[in-house]
Design a protein around this motif. Sequence first.
Motif, PDB file in Angstrom:
ATOM      1  N   VAL A   1      35.648  49.688  39.937  1.00 43.20           N
ATOM      2  CA  VAL A   1      36.658  48.636  39.818  1.00 43.20           C
ATOM      3  C   VAL A   1      37.310  48.364  41.167  1.00 43.20           C
ATOM      4  O   VAL A   1      37.698  49.295  41.877  1.00 43.20           O
ATOM      5  CB  VAL A   1      37.767  49.026  38.810  1.00 43.20           C
ATOM      6  N   THR A   2      37.430  47.091  41.501  1.00 41.52           N
ATOM      7  CA  THR A   2      38.202  46.636  42.656  1.00 41.52           C
ATOM      8  C   THR A   2      39.394  45.850  42.129  1.00 41.52           C
ATOM      9  O   THR A   2      39.254  45.060  41.198  1.00 41.52           O
ATOM     10  CB  THR A   2      37.343  45.745  43.571  1.00 41.52           C
ATOM     11  N   ARG A   3      40.565  46.044  42.733  1.00 41.68           N
ATOM     12  CA  ARG A   3      41.770  45.347  42.285  1.00 41.68           C
ATOM     13  C   ARG A   3      42.355  44.533  43.431  1.00 41.68           C
ATOM     14  O   ARG A   3      42.554  45.050  44.533  1.00 41.68           O
ATOM     15  CB  ARG A   3      42.811  46.381  41.813  1.00 41.68           C
ATOM     16  N   LEU A   4      42.648  43.257  43.178  1.00 41.43           N
ATOM     17  CA  LEU A   4      43.327  42.391  44.134  1.00 41.43           C
ATOM     18  C   LEU A   4      44.745  42.159  43.650  1.00 41.43           C
ATOM     19  O   LEU A   4      44.956  41.818  42.487  1.00 41.43           O
ATOM     20  CB  LEU A   4      42.608  41.049  44.262  1.00 41.43           C
ATOM     21  N   TYR A   5      45.710  42.349  44.542  1.00 40.48           N
ATOM     22  CA  TYR A   5      47.109  42.169  44.161  1.00 40.48           C
ATOM     23  C   TYR A   5      47.897  41.670  45.367  1.00 40.48           C
ATOM     24  O   TYR A   5      47.400  41.654  46.491  1.00 40.48           O
ATOM     25  CB  TYR A   5      47.709  43.479  43.620  1.00 40.48           C
ATOM     26  N   ASN A   6      49.122  41.252  45.109  1.00 42.10           N
ATOM     27  CA  ASN A   6      49.987  40.700  46.161  1.00 42.10           C
ATOM     28  C   ASN A   6      49.280  39.579  46.915  1.00 42.10           C
ATOM     29  O   ASN A   6      49.255  39.545  48.146  1.00 42.10           O
ATOM     30  CB  ASN A   6      50.444  41.795  47.123  1.00 42.10           C
ATOM     31  N   LEU A   7      48.709  38.654  46.168  1.00 38.47           N
ATOM     32  CA  LEU A   7      48.052  37.486  46.763  1.00 38.47           C
ATOM     33  C   LEU A   7      49.116  36.537  47.291  1.00 38.47           C
ATOM     34  O   LEU A   7      50.107  36.266  46.619  1.00 38.47           O
ATOM     35  CB  LEU A   7      47.211  36.754  45.716  1.00 38.47           C
TER      36      LEU A   7
END
Length: 215
Positions: free
Chosen positions: A138-144
């Motif tokens: 799993v890869t997580r993208l946040y604070n875009l």
Amino acid sequence: MRRMTALIGFALLLPAACGQAERAYTPGEAATASAAASPARPAPTGTAPATPTTAATPASGPGAIVMGGGKFQVRIDWPAKPDPLLRLVTGYLVATRKALVAGDDRYLQDLDLELSAAPLAYDWVHGYLEKEQTVRGVTRLYNLRVAAKVGNGVQVNACVDETGARVVSARTGKAVSPRPQWVLAPYLQAVIAHRGDDDVWRIRDIRYDLKGCPG
């Protein structure tokens, strides 16, 4: 990560340090999610767009893109009111990971890349494909966020947590050693784009900072 560079020398650059994500995401959750995930019950597929000119931006809430029959996921924590330009960075992450999972760089054709950025994307992907390596977990993208926008130029940043991902041999499924730096701790990814006369935003540069998003 190959071609790792500090985020300097860009005229539009604003302070790039990642603060708390708008959604209460804690770096390291991706690792927990990876351990708990079951390929038979993948997370619901989200609607995160692949390019800045296609697909609608979700109104709010997390999104998940499931790849390889559930063997890999990109989870996106969208802000409450996402700017359409955020798709520049999410599209890049999704396309490159799809290429690694599938073992095929055709997914990079979905991106709007200027000639200066194309080698950066293709070289990074081929660095793993040529060694017959792929990704799982799993890869997580946040604070875009849109870090800077002046005229026809923009910089879009995202914090990326790939501690729940692992690079493995496509033939044996065994994790490679040593582990790449980008799966050891959250990092900052930025894309720098320019809007052409045809009103299309194209990625001009791709940059990373391993210390930009401390856990």
